[in-house]
Design a protein around this motif. Structure first.
Motif, mmCIF file in Angstrom:
data_model
loop_
_atom_site.group_PDB
_atom_site.id
_atom_site.type_symbol
_atom_site.label_atom_id
_atom_site.label_comp_id
_atom_site.label_asym_id
_atom_site.label_seq_id
_atom_site.Cartn_x
_atom_site.Cartn_y
_atom_site.Cartn_z
ATOM 1 N N LEU A 212 8.142 12.670 -19.584
ATOM 2 C CA LEU A 212 8.572 11.301 -19.337
ATOM 3 C C LEU A 212 10.088 11.244 -19.148
ATOM 4 O O LEU A 212 10.593 10.583 -18.236
ATOM 5 C CB LEU A 212 8.156 10.408 -20.501
ATOM 6 N N HIS B 5 6.627 9.911 -14.930
ATOM 7 C CA HIS B 5 5.830 8.792 -15.406
ATOM 8 C C HIS B 5 4.662 8.453 -14.494
ATOM 9 O O HIS B 5 3.626 7.978 -14.950
ATOM 10 C CB HIS B 5 6.716 7.555 -15.591
ATOM 11 N N THR C 190 0.847 8.292 -16.349
ATOM 12 C CA THR C 190 0.033 7.091 -16.537
ATOM 13 C C THR C 190 -1.453 7.404 -16.406
ATOM 14 O O THR C 190 -2.270 6.910 -17.189
ATOM 15 C CB THR C 190 0.411 6.003 -15.519
ATOM 16 N N ARG D 245 5.647 3.469 -22.268
ATOM 17 C CA ARG D 245 6.863 3.698 -21.488
ATOM 18 C C ARG D 245 6.522 4.179 -20.076
ATOM 19 O O ARG D 245 7.155 3.776 -19.096
ATOM 20 C CB ARG D 245 7.758 4.722 -22.183
ATOM 21 N N ALA D 246 5.519 5.054 -19.958
ATOM 22 C CA ALA D 246 5.135 5.551 -18.636
ATOM 23 C C ALA D 246 4.627 4.412 -17.757
ATOM 24 O O ALA D 246 4.985 4.312 -16.571
ATOM 25 C CB ALA D 246 4.078 6.646 -18.772
#
Length: 555
Positions: free
Chosen positions: A164, A169, A173, A195-196
Protein backbone atom coordinates in the motif's frame (compact mmCIF):
# COMPACT_ATOMS: atom_id res chain seq x y z
CA UNK A 1 15.14 -34.38 2.94
CA UNK A 2 12.45 -31.73 3.29
CA UNK A 3 9.09 -31.84 5.05
CA UNK A 4 6.10 -29.70 4.10
CA UNK A 5 3.24 -28.88 6.47
CA UNK A 6 2.14 -25.55 4.97
CA UNK A 7 -0.54 -27.31 2.95
CA UNK A 8 -1.06 -31.07 2.52
CA UNK A 9 1.67 -33.11 4.24
CA UNK A 10 4.59 -33.50 1.85
CA UNK A 11 8.02 -35.19 1.98
CA UNK A 12 10.74 -34.62 -0.61
CA UNK A 13 14.08 -36.36 -0.97
CA UNK A 14 17.40 -34.57 -1.42
CA UNK A 15 16.74 -34.26 -5.18
CA UNK A 16 13.33 -32.69 -4.65
CA UNK A 17 11.38 -35.82 -5.62
CA UNK A 18 8.22 -36.67 -3.64
CA UNK A 19 8.46 -39.55 -1.16
CA UNK A 20 5.23 -41.48 -0.79
CA UNK A 21 4.05 -42.06 2.77
CA UNK A 22 2.01 -45.26 2.47
CA UNK A 23 -1.34 -44.80 4.26
CA UNK A 24 -3.42 -42.43 6.35
CA UNK A 25 -2.36 -43.63 9.81
CA UNK A 26 1.31 -43.48 8.84
CA UNK A 27 0.85 -39.97 7.47
CA UNK A 28 -0.94 -39.02 10.69
CA UNK A 29 1.98 -40.40 12.70
CA UNK A 30 4.43 -38.29 10.69
CA UNK A 31 2.23 -35.19 11.12
CA UNK A 32 2.05 -35.79 14.87
CA UNK A 33 5.84 -36.05 15.13
CA UNK A 34 6.29 -32.91 13.00
CA UNK A 35 3.87 -30.99 15.23
CA UNK A 36 6.23 -31.66 18.16
CA UNK A 37 9.25 -30.29 16.22
CA UNK A 38 11.81 -32.92 17.19
CA UNK A 39 10.60 -33.43 20.77
CA UNK A 40 9.66 -36.93 22.01
CA UNK A 41 5.98 -37.87 21.89
CA UNK A 42 4.71 -40.50 24.30
CA UNK A 43 3.45 -43.77 22.84
CA UNK A 44 0.12 -43.43 24.68
CA UNK A 45 -0.30 -39.95 23.24
CA UNK A 46 0.43 -41.20 19.72
CA UNK A 47 -2.05 -44.07 20.08
CA UNK A 48 -4.74 -41.68 21.28
CA UNK A 49 -4.03 -39.23 18.45
CA UNK A 50 -4.09 -41.93 15.76
CA UNK A 51 -7.04 -44.06 16.90
CA UNK A 52 -8.96 -41.88 19.36
CA UNK A 53 -11.69 -43.66 21.32
CA UNK A 54 -11.36 -46.87 19.27
CA UNK A 55 -7.77 -48.15 19.67
CA UNK A 56 -6.85 -51.53 18.16
CA UNK A 57 -6.67 -54.64 20.31
CA UNK A 58 -2.90 -54.60 20.76
CA UNK A 59 -2.33 -50.89 20.42
CA UNK A 60 1.39 -50.96 21.25
CA UNK A 61 2.07 -53.44 18.42
CA UNK A 62 -0.18 -51.51 16.05
CA UNK A 63 1.77 -48.31 16.76
CA UNK A 64 5.07 -50.15 16.27
CA UNK A 65 3.81 -51.38 12.86
CA UNK A 66 3.05 -47.79 11.78
CA UNK A 67 6.47 -46.65 13.03
CA UNK A 68 8.13 -49.40 10.94
CA UNK A 69 6.21 -48.29 7.83
CA UNK A 70 7.24 -44.68 8.42
CA UNK A 71 10.88 -45.70 8.89
CA UNK A 72 10.84 -47.54 5.57
CA UNK A 73 9.60 -44.37 3.88
CA UNK A 74 11.84 -41.71 5.47
CA UNK A 75 14.76 -43.73 6.85
CA UNK A 76 15.26 -45.68 10.05
CA UNK A 77 17.58 -43.04 11.48
CA UNK A 78 14.85 -40.42 11.20
CA UNK A 79 12.25 -42.01 13.53
CA UNK A 80 13.99 -42.57 16.85
CA UNK A 81 12.71 -44.41 19.92
CA UNK A 82 13.08 -42.07 22.87
CA UNK A 83 11.30 -42.89 26.12
CA UNK A 84 8.42 -42.65 26.62
CA UNK A 85 7.75 -42.80 22.86
CA UNK A 86 9.25 -41.58 19.58
CA UNK A 87 10.65 -38.45 17.99
CA UNK A 88 11.38 -37.33 14.43
CA UNK A 89 15.04 -36.41 14.06
CA UNK A 90 15.30 -33.23 12.01
CA UNK A 91 18.37 -31.87 10.26
CA UNK A 92 19.06 -28.26 9.24
CA UNK A 93 16.84 -25.46 10.52
CA UNK A 94 15.16 -25.07 7.12
CA UNK A 95 14.28 -28.75 6.64
CA UNK A 96 10.61 -28.09 7.53
CA UNK A 97 8.83 -25.43 5.46
CA UNK A 98 7.17 -24.00 8.59
CA UNK A 99 10.61 -23.30 10.08
CA UNK A 100 11.74 -21.65 6.83
CA UNK A 101 8.59 -19.52 6.86
CA UNK A 102 9.21 -18.31 10.41
CA UNK A 103 12.89 -17.64 9.71
CA UNK A 104 12.08 -15.50 6.65
CA UNK A 105 9.42 -13.57 8.58
CA UNK A 106 11.91 -12.91 11.39
CA UNK A 107 14.57 -11.73 8.92
CA UNK A 108 12.03 -9.42 7.30
CA UNK A 109 11.34 -7.79 10.66
CA UNK A 110 14.90 -6.50 10.92
CA UNK A 111 15.60 -6.05 7.19
CA UNK A 112 15.96 -2.77 5.34
CA UNK A 113 12.74 -1.51 3.70
CA UNK A 114 13.93 -2.32 0.18
CA UNK A 115 14.37 -6.01 1.02
CA UNK A 116 11.58 -6.53 3.54
CA UNK A 117 8.82 -7.00 0.93
CA UNK A 118 10.88 -9.58 -0.98
CA UNK A 119 11.48 -11.62 2.19
CA UNK A 120 7.80 -11.55 3.11
CA UNK A 121 6.81 -12.63 -0.40
CA UNK A 122 9.32 -15.48 -0.26
CA UNK A 123 7.85 -16.57 3.07
CA UNK A 124 4.27 -16.54 1.78
CA UNK A 125 5.25 -18.43 -1.37
CA UNK A 126 6.01 -21.47 0.82
CA UNK A 127 2.31 -21.96 1.55
CA UNK A 128 0.43 -24.52 -0.58
CA UNK A 129 -2.85 -24.42 1.33
CA UNK A 130 -4.01 -24.50 4.98
CA UNK A 131 -1.39 -25.75 7.46
CA UNK A 132 -1.60 -29.54 7.99
CA UNK A 133 -4.45 -29.59 5.45
CA UNK A 134 -4.69 -33.40 5.48
CA UNK A 135 -5.50 -33.44 9.19
CA UNK A 136 -7.32 -30.14 9.72
CA UNK A 137 -10.05 -31.86 11.78
CA UNK A 138 -7.65 -33.71 14.08
CA UNK A 139 -7.18 -32.37 17.59
CA UNK A 140 -3.44 -33.08 17.68
CA UNK A 141 -2.64 -30.55 14.91
CA UNK A 142 -5.22 -27.92 15.79
CA UNK A 143 -3.06 -25.71 18.01
CA UNK A 144 -0.02 -25.86 15.69
CA UNK A 145 -2.14 -25.19 12.60
CA UNK A 146 -3.87 -22.25 14.30
CA UNK A 147 -0.53 -20.79 15.38
CA UNK A 148 0.87 -21.03 11.84
CA UNK A 149 -2.29 -19.54 10.36
CA UNK A 150 -2.04 -16.56 12.71
CA UNK A 151 1.61 -16.07 11.76
CA UNK A 152 0.70 -16.26 8.07
CA UNK A 153 -2.02 -13.64 8.48
CA UNK A 154 0.37 -11.33 10.32
CA UNK A 155 2.87 -11.62 7.46
CA UNK A 156 0.13 -11.00 4.89
CA UNK A 157 -0.95 -7.88 6.78
CA UNK A 158 2.60 -6.56 6.92
CA UNK A 159 3.13 -7.29 3.22
CA UNK A 160 -0.14 -5.52 2.35
CA UNK A 161 0.93 -2.44 4.32
CA UNK A 162 4.23 -2.32 2.43
CA UNK A 163 2.49 -2.70 -0.93
CA UNK A 164 0.00 0.00 0.00
CA UNK A 165 2.83 2.40 0.87
CA UNK A 166 4.36 1.68 -2.55
CA UNK A 167 1.15 2.48 -4.45
CA UNK A 168 -0.36 -0.96 -5.09
CA UNK A 169 -3.82 0.05 -3.83
CA UNK A 170 -5.58 -0.79 -7.11
CA UNK A 171 -4.67 -4.46 -6.85
CA UNK A 172 -4.98 -4.65 -3.09
CA UNK A 173 -8.65 -3.69 -3.16
CA UNK A 174 -9.48 -6.90 -5.00
CA UNK A 175 -7.03 -9.16 -3.18
CA UNK A 176 -8.07 -7.98 0.29
CA UNK A 177 -11.81 -8.42 -0.27
CA UNK A 178 -11.69 -12.21 0.00
CA UNK A 179 -9.16 -12.12 2.86
CA UNK A 180 -11.31 -9.72 4.90
CA UNK A 181 -14.40 -11.84 4.23
CA UNK A 182 -12.59 -14.88 5.69
CA UNK A 183 -11.11 -12.96 8.64
CA UNK A 184 -13.63 -10.16 9.26
CA UNK A 185 -12.52 -9.27 12.81
CA UNK A 186 -8.82 -8.53 12.15
CA UNK A 187 -8.61 -4.77 12.53
CA UNK A 188 -5.12 -4.41 11.08
CA UNK A 189 -6.25 -6.17 7.91
CA UNK A 190 -9.41 -4.08 7.78
CA UNK A 191 -7.35 -0.88 8.10
CA UNK A 192 -5.27 -1.75 5.05
CA UNK A 193 -8.44 -2.50 3.09
CA UNK A 194 -10.03 0.84 4.08
CA UNK A 195 -6.97 2.80 2.98
CA UNK A 196 -6.67 0.85 -0.28
CA UNK A 197 -10.34 1.45 -1.12
CA UNK A 198 -10.02 5.15 -0.30
CA UNK A 199 -6.91 5.59 -2.44
CA UNK A 200 -8.66 3.77 -5.30
CA UNK A 201 -11.43 6.40 -5.23
CA UNK A 202 -13.94 4.06 -3.55
CA UNK A 203 -14.63 6.09 -0.39
CA UNK A 204 -18.21 4.85 0.01
CA UNK A 205 -17.06 1.22 -0.04
CA UNK A 206 -14.38 2.00 2.57
CA UNK A 207 -17.00 3.55 4.85
CA UNK A 208 -19.37 0.61 4.29
CA UNK A 209 -16.61 -1.85 5.23
CA UNK A 210 -15.98 0.04 8.47
CA UNK A 211 -19.70 0.04 9.31
CA UNK A 212 -19.92 -3.69 8.64
CA UNK A 213 -17.08 -4.31 11.14
CA UNK A 214 -18.58 -1.92 13.71
CA UNK A 215 -21.96 -3.67 13.63
CA UNK A 216 -20.35 -7.12 13.80
CA UNK A 217 -18.23 -6.17 16.84
CA UNK A 218 -21.22 -4.61 18.58
CA UNK A 219 -23.52 -7.58 17.92
CA UNK A 220 -21.03 -10.32 18.79
CA UNK A 221 -18.90 -8.75 21.53
CA UNK A 222 -20.53 -5.49 22.57
CA UNK A 223 -17.42 -3.42 21.74
CA UNK A 224 -16.42 -0.76 19.22
CA UNK A 225 -13.49 -0.82 16.76
CA UNK A 226 -10.13 0.14 18.26
CA UNK A 227 -8.95 3.75 18.43
CA UNK A 228 -6.58 3.46 15.45
CA UNK A 229 -9.30 2.14 13.14
CA UNK A 230 -11.78 4.72 14.46
CA UNK A 231 -9.28 7.49 13.74
CA UNK A 232 -8.79 6.15 10.21
CA UNK A 233 -12.57 6.16 9.72
CA UNK A 234 -12.73 9.83 10.74
CA UNK A 235 -9.84 10.69 8.41
CA UNK A 236 -11.68 9.07 5.50
CA UNK A 237 -14.83 11.05 6.33
CA UNK A 238 -12.76 14.27 6.28
CA UNK A 239 -10.83 13.17 3.17
CA UNK A 240 -7.74 14.03 5.17
CA UNK A 241 -4.67 14.82 3.06
CA UNK A 242 -2.57 12.57 5.34
CA UNK A 243 -4.21 9.55 3.66
CA UNK A 244 -2.75 10.38 0.26
CA UNK A 245 0.44 8.68 -0.89
CA UNK A 246 3.49 10.85 -1.71
CA UNK A 247 3.20 9.56 -5.26
CA UNK A 248 0.37 7.49 -6.72
CA UNK A 249 2.70 5.79 -9.24
CA UNK A 250 4.04 2.37 -8.19
CA UNK A 251 7.61 2.25 -6.93
CA UNK A 252 8.89 0.74 -10.18
CA UNK A 253 7.76 3.86 -12.06
CA UNK A 254 9.31 6.39 -9.69
CA UNK A 255 12.84 7.64 -10.06
CA UNK A 256 13.60 8.70 -6.49
CA UNK A 257 15.82 5.82 -5.34
CA UNK A 258 18.96 6.74 -3.40
CA UNK A 259 22.00 7.15 -5.65
CA UNK A 260 23.65 3.85 -6.40
CA UNK A 261 20.77 1.77 -5.03
CA UNK A 262 18.79 0.18 -7.89
CA UNK A 263 15.09 -0.46 -7.30
CA UNK A 264 14.05 -4.06 -6.98
CA UNK A 265 11.74 -4.77 -9.94
CA UNK A 266 8.16 -4.09 -8.89
CA UNK A 267 5.26 -6.21 -9.97
CA UNK A 268 1.57 -6.82 -9.40
CA UNK A 269 1.86 -10.49 -10.30
CA UNK A 270 -0.31 -12.49 -7.88
CA UNK A 271 1.35 -14.92 -5.50
CA UNK A 272 0.39 -18.49 -6.39
CA UNK A 273 -1.19 -20.80 -3.82
CA UNK A 274 -0.48 -24.07 -5.64
CA UNK A 275 2.49 -25.58 -7.44
CA UNK A 276 2.82 -25.36 -11.21
CA UNK A 277 3.15 -28.84 -12.65
CA UNK A 278 4.49 -30.05 -15.99
CA UNK A 279 5.46 -26.71 -17.56
CA UNK A 280 9.26 -26.74 -17.35
CA UNK A 281 9.75 -26.93 -21.13
CA UNK A 282 7.42 -24.05 -22.02
CA UNK A 283 8.88 -21.89 -19.22
CA UNK A 284 12.38 -22.47 -20.54
CA UNK A 285 11.18 -21.58 -24.03
CA UNK A 286 9.60 -18.35 -22.79
CA UNK A 287 12.74 -17.46 -20.85
CA UNK A 288 14.74 -17.84 -24.06
CA UNK A 289 12.27 -16.01 -26.30
CA UNK A 290 11.77 -12.98 -24.08
CA UNK A 291 15.51 -12.36 -24.08
CA UNK A 292 15.26 -11.18 -27.67
CA UNK A 293 11.63 -11.11 -28.85
CA UNK A 294 9.43 -8.13 -27.94
CA UNK A 295 6.03 -9.77 -28.50
CA UNK A 296 5.30 -13.35 -27.48
CA UNK A 297 1.74 -14.69 -27.49
CA UNK A 298 0.81 -17.79 -25.50
CA UNK A 299 -1.97 -19.58 -27.35
CA UNK A 300 -3.95 -22.69 -26.50
CA UNK A 301 -7.47 -23.90 -25.71
CA UNK A 302 -9.50 -22.67 -22.78
CA UNK A 303 -8.47 -24.06 -19.40
CA UNK A 304 -5.02 -25.18 -20.55
CA UNK A 305 -3.29 -22.77 -18.16
CA UNK A 306 -2.02 -19.91 -20.33
CA UNK A 307 -2.44 -17.28 -17.62
CA UNK A 308 -0.71 -19.41 -14.99
CA UNK A 309 2.25 -20.06 -17.30
CA UNK A 310 2.48 -16.36 -18.22
CA UNK A 311 2.47 -15.27 -14.57
CA UNK A 312 5.14 -17.81 -13.65
CA UNK A 313 7.34 -16.81 -16.59
CA UNK A 314 6.94 -13.10 -15.81
CA UNK A 315 7.73 -13.64 -12.12
CA UNK A 316 10.98 -15.37 -13.03
CA UNK A 317 11.97 -12.55 -15.36
CA UNK A 318 11.10 -9.93 -12.75
CA UNK A 319 13.55 -11.52 -10.33
CA UNK A 320 16.58 -11.05 -12.57
CA UNK A 321 19.22 -8.91 -10.96
CA UNK A 322 19.95 -5.36 -12.17
CA UNK A 323 22.80 -5.32 -14.63
CA UNK A 324 22.12 -8.88 -15.75
CA UNK A 325 23.47 -9.63 -19.24
CA UNK A 326 20.03 -11.06 -20.03
CA UNK A 327 16.84 -9.04 -20.38
CA UNK A 328 15.76 -7.47 -17.10
CA UNK A 329 13.03 -5.01 -16.33
CA UNK A 330 13.86 -2.23 -13.87
CA UNK A 331 10.30 -0.87 -14.23
CA UNK A 332 8.74 -4.21 -13.35
CA UNK A 333 6.53 -6.93 -14.77
CA UNK A 334 2.81 -6.13 -14.74
CA UNK A 335 -0.30 -8.22 -15.33
CA UNK A 336 -3.17 -6.43 -17.11
CA UNK A 337 -6.44 -8.35 -17.24
CA UNK A 338 -8.51 -7.85 -20.41
CA UNK A 339 -11.19 -10.49 -19.69
CA UNK A 340 -13.77 -7.93 -18.54
CA UNK A 341 -12.92 -5.31 -21.18
CA UNK A 342 -15.34 -4.76 -24.04
CA UNK A 343 -14.25 -1.35 -25.35
CA UNK A 344 -11.77 -0.33 -28.00
CA UNK A 345 -8.16 0.75 -27.81
CA UNK A 346 -8.97 3.68 -25.51
CA UNK A 347 -10.53 1.41 -22.88
CA UNK A 348 -7.61 -1.02 -22.98
CA UNK A 349 -5.10 1.84 -22.68
CA UNK A 350 -6.94 3.15 -19.63
CA UNK A 351 -6.88 -0.34 -18.09
CA UNK A 352 -3.10 -0.53 -18.56
CA UNK A 353 -2.60 2.99 -17.16
CA UNK A 354 -4.75 2.18 -14.11
CA UNK A 355 -2.80 -1.00 -13.42
CA UNK A 356 0.50 0.87 -13.60
CA UNK A 357 -0.76 3.83 -11.56
CA UNK A 358 0.27 6.20 -14.35
CA UNK A 359 -2.36 8.91 -13.96
CA UNK A 360 0.20 11.23 -12.44
CA UNK A 361 2.92 10.39 -14.96
CA UNK A 362 1.18 11.20 -18.23
CA UNK A 363 2.34 14.45 -19.84
CA UNK A 364 0.25 17.56 -19.23
CA UNK A 365 -0.12 20.87 -21.01
CA UNK A 366 -1.62 22.09 -24.30
CA UNK A 367 0.77 19.98 -26.39
CA UNK A 368 0.11 16.77 -24.47
CA UNK A 369 -1.55 13.90 -26.38
CA UNK A 370 -5.28 13.64 -25.74
CA UNK A 371 -6.13 10.07 -26.76
CA UNK A 372 -5.68 7.57 -23.87
CA UNK A 373 -3.49 5.29 -26.00
CA UNK A 374 -1.21 8.17 -27.03
CA UNK A 375 -0.96 9.35 -23.42
CA UNK A 376 -0.02 5.83 -22.31
CA UNK A 377 2.62 5.57 -25.02
CA UNK A 378 4.09 8.93 -23.98
CA UNK A 379 4.29 7.79 -20.35
CA UNK A 380 6.02 4.49 -21.22
CA UNK A 381 8.37 5.80 -23.91
CA UNK A 382 11.44 5.63 -21.64
CA UNK A 383 10.37 2.67 -19.50
CA UNK A 384 11.80 -0.85 -19.48
CA UNK A 385 9.12 -3.26 -18.42
CA UNK A 386 7.28 -6.47 -19.26
CA UNK A 387 3.53 -6.19 -19.81
CA UNK A 388 1.48 -9.38 -19.52
CA UNK A 389 -1.74 -8.72 -21.46
CA UNK A 390 -4.08 -11.49 -20.36
CA UNK A 391 -7.15 -12.88 -22.18
CA UNK A 392 -6.70 -10.88 -25.36
CA UNK A 393 -9.12 -13.09 -27.31
CA UNK A 394 -12.11 -11.08 -26.05
CA UNK A 395 -10.67 -7.89 -27.57
CA UNK A 396 -8.24 -9.31 -30.13
CA UNK A 397 -8.40 -6.38 -32.58
CA UNK A 398 -8.01 -3.53 -30.06
CA UNK A 399 -5.41 -5.51 -28.09
CA UNK A 400 -3.34 -6.00 -31.23
CA UNK A 401 -3.62 -2.30 -32.07
CA UNK A 402 -2.54 -1.23 -28.58
CA UNK A 403 0.36 -3.70 -28.53
CA UNK A 404 1.54 -2.41 -31.91
CA UNK A 405 1.45 1.20 -30.65
CA UNK A 406 3.45 0.35 -27.54
CA UNK A 407 6.04 -1.75 -29.33
CA UNK A 408 6.64 0.90 -31.97
CA UNK A 409 6.94 3.88 -29.62
CA UNK A 410 8.36 2.35 -26.41
CA UNK A 411 11.43 0.26 -27.31
CA UNK A 412 12.01 -0.81 -23.69
CA UNK A 413 8.59 -2.44 -23.36
CA UNK A 414 8.08 -6.13 -24.09
CA UNK A 415 4.69 -7.81 -24.26
CA UNK A 416 3.70 -11.31 -23.22
CA UNK A 417 0.10 -11.88 -24.31
CA UNK A 418 -2.26 -14.76 -23.63
CA UNK A 419 -4.99 -15.47 -26.15
CA UNK A 420 -6.93 -18.26 -27.79
CA UNK A 421 -5.94 -16.81 -31.15
CA UNK A 422 -2.82 -14.96 -32.39
CA UNK A 423 -2.76 -11.17 -32.39
CA UNK A 424 -1.50 -11.30 -35.98
CA UNK A 425 1.20 -8.62 -35.68
CA UNK A 426 4.54 -8.44 -37.45
CA UNK A 427 7.26 -9.67 -35.12
CA UNK A 428 4.84 -11.76 -33.03
CA UNK A 429 6.20 -15.13 -31.87
CA UNK A 430 3.66 -17.78 -30.89
CA UNK A 431 4.24 -20.17 -28.00
CA UNK A 432 1.79 -23.06 -27.71
CA UNK A 433 0.61 -24.14 -24.26
CA UNK A 434 -0.48 -27.74 -24.68
CA UNK A 435 -2.47 -30.07 -22.42
CA UNK A 436 -0.43 -31.91 -19.80
CA UNK A 437 1.31 -35.17 -20.56
CA UNK A 438 -0.29 -38.21 -18.84
CA UNK A 439 2.22 -38.41 -15.95
CA UNK A 440 1.95 -34.68 -15.25
CA UNK A 441 -1.85 -34.81 -15.51
CA UNK A 442 -1.97 -37.62 -12.94
CA UNK A 443 0.38 -35.70 -10.65
CA UNK A 444 -1.72 -32.53 -10.90
CA UNK A 445 -4.99 -34.35 -10.29
CA UNK A 446 -3.53 -36.25 -7.34
CA UNK A 447 -2.12 -33.14 -5.69
CA UNK A 448 -5.37 -31.17 -6.05
CA UNK A 449 -7.52 -34.14 -5.01
CA UNK A 450 -5.39 -34.67 -1.90
CA UNK A 451 -5.85 -31.02 -0.96
CA UNK A 452 -9.63 -31.35 -1.41
CA UNK A 453 -9.99 -34.79 0.18
CA UNK A 454 -7.17 -35.41 2.71
CA UNK A 455 -7.93 -39.15 2.88
CA UNK A 456 -7.40 -39.58 -0.87
CA UNK A 457 -4.17 -41.24 -1.98
CA UNK A 458 -2.88 -42.51 -5.33
CA UNK A 459 -2.42 -46.22 -4.81
CA UNK A 460 -3.09 -49.51 -6.56
CA UNK A 461 -6.83 -49.14 -5.94
CA UNK A 462 -7.19 -45.64 -7.35
CA UNK A 463 -4.42 -45.42 -9.98
CA UNK A 464 -6.49 -46.91 -12.84
CA UNK A 465 -9.47 -44.63 -12.15
CA UNK A 466 -7.24 -41.55 -11.94
CA UNK A 467 -5.56 -42.43 -15.24
CA UNK A 468 -9.00 -42.80 -16.84
CA UNK A 469 -10.12 -39.41 -15.48
CA UNK A 470 -7.00 -37.70 -16.82
CA UNK A 471 -7.41 -39.38 -20.22
CA UNK A 472 -11.07 -38.41 -20.52
CA UNK A 473 -10.32 -34.82 -19.60
CA UNK A 474 -7.55 -34.63 -22.21
CA UNK A 475 -4.95 -33.39 -19.73
CA UNK A 476 -6.61 -29.94 -19.50
CA UNK A 477 -5.49 -28.47 -16.13
CA UNK A 478 -8.71 -26.56 -15.42
CA UNK A 479 -10.84 -29.64 -16.07
CA UNK A 480 -8.56 -31.73 -13.86
CA UNK A 481 -8.81 -29.21 -11.04
CA UNK A 482 -12.60 -29.08 -11.33
CA UNK A 483 -12.70 -32.87 -11.25
CA UNK A 484 -10.38 -33.05 -8.23
CA UNK A 485 -12.90 -31.10 -6.14
CA UNK A 486 -15.46 -33.89 -6.70
CA UNK A 487 -13.27 -36.68 -5.29
CA UNK A 488 -14.29 -35.85 -1.73
CA UNK A 489 -17.94 -36.59 -2.49
CA UNK A 490 -17.74 -39.24 -5.21
CA UNK A 491 -14.39 -41.02 -4.90
CA UNK A 492 -12.11 -41.62 -7.87
CA UNK A 493 -13.90 -44.66 -9.30
CA UNK A 494 -17.37 -43.14 -9.21
CA UNK A 495 -16.05 -39.88 -10.66
CA UNK A 496 -14.46 -41.76 -13.58
CA UNK A 497 -17.75 -43.56 -14.22
CA UNK A 498 -19.75 -40.33 -14.23
CA UNK A 499 -17.52 -38.47 -16.69
CA UNK A 500 -19.70 -39.68 -19.55
CA UNK A 501 -21.48 -36.36 -18.89
CA UNK A 502 -18.59 -34.17 -17.88
CA UNK A 503 -20.59 -30.93 -18.18
CA UNK A 504 -23.01 -32.12 -15.50
CA UNK A 505 -20.25 -33.39 -13.20
CA UNK A 506 -17.66 -30.59 -13.42
CA UNK A 507 -19.74 -27.82 -11.94
CA UNK A 508 -17.98 -27.07 -8.64
CA UNK A 509 -15.05 -24.70 -9.03
CA UNK A 510 -12.95 -22.87 -6.45
CA UNK A 511 -14.52 -19.83 -4.79
CA UNK A 512 -12.79 -16.69 -6.01
CA UNK A 513 -12.08 -18.07 -9.49
CA UNK A 514 -13.27 -16.08 -12.49
CA UNK A 515 -16.82 -16.93 -13.61
CA UNK A 516 -15.52 -18.45 -16.84
CA UNK A 517 -13.46 -20.93 -14.76
CA UNK A 518 -16.15 -22.00 -12.30
CA UNK A 519 -17.50 -24.79 -14.52
CA UNK A 520 -16.38 -26.66 -17.62
CA UNK A 521 -19.42 -25.42 -19.54
CA UNK A 522 -18.57 -21.79 -18.70
CA UNK A 523 -15.06 -22.31 -20.10
CA UNK A 524 -16.42 -23.73 -23.37
CA UNK A 525 -19.07 -20.99 -23.60
CA UNK A 526 -16.32 -18.36 -23.29
CA UNK A 527 -14.78 -19.69 -26.52
CA UNK A 528 -18.09 -20.31 -28.29
CA UNK A 529 -19.23 -16.72 -27.79
CA UNK A 530 -16.10 -15.45 -29.55
CA UNK A 531 -17.17 -17.13 -32.78
CA UNK A 532 -19.20 -15.45 -35.50
CA UNK A 533 -22.38 -17.10 -36.79
CA UNK A 534 -20.71 -18.84 -39.79
CA UNK A 535 -18.00 -20.22 -37.49
CA UNK A 536 -20.60 -21.52 -35.05
CA UNK A 537 -22.43 -23.24 -37.92
CA UNK A 538 -19.23 -24.96 -39.05
CA UNK A 539 -18.36 -26.03 -35.50
CA UNK A 540 -21.82 -27.56 -35.00
CA UNK A 541 -21.33 -29.55 -38.20
CA UNK A 542 -17.87 -30.67 -37.08
CA UNK A 543 -19.44 -32.09 -33.91
CA UNK A 544 -21.46 -34.66 -35.91
CA UNK A 545 -18.93 -37.02 -37.61
CA UNK A 546 -17.09 -39.69 -35.63
CA UNK A 547 -13.46 -40.58 -36.25
CA UNK A 548 -10.80 -38.51 -38.01
CA UNK A 549 -11.27 -35.21 -39.76
CA UNK A 550 -8.80 -34.32 -42.50
CA UNK A 551 -8.35 -30.90 -44.10
CA UNK A 552 -9.90 -32.15 -47.37
CA UNK A 553 -12.97 -33.44 -45.53
CA UNK A 554 -13.33 -30.15 -43.63
CA UNK A 555 -13.18 -28.12 -46.84
Amino acid sequence: MRFGVLGPLMVLDDEGRPIKIPEVKVRALLADLLVHEGRPVGADRLIDDLWGAEPPGNSANALQAKVSQLRRAVGRERVVHRAPGYLLRLGPADEVDADRFRALATRAGSARPETRAALLTEALDLWRGPAYADFADEEFVRAAAHRLTEQRLAVMEEQAEIRLAEGDHLLLTGELADLVARHPLRERLRAVQLRALYLAGRQSEALASYEELRHRLADEFGVDPGPELAALHQAILRQDASLDLPSRAPAALREDSPPGVPDRPRTNLPAQLTTLIGRRQVLEELDRLLDGVRLVTLIGPGGVGKTRVAVEAAARLAQRAPGSPRAWFPDGAWLVEFADQRGGVAGLAQAVAATLGLNGDVPAGPEAPRAPADRLVAALRERRMLLVLDNCEQVAGPAAELAALLLRAAPGVRVLATSREPLGLAGETLCLVEPLQPDDAIRLFTERATASAPNFALDEETREAVAEICHRLDGIPLALELAATRVRGLGARELAARLQDRFRVLTAGQRGAAARQQTLRATIDWSWELLGEPEQIVLRRLAVPAGGWTLDAAE
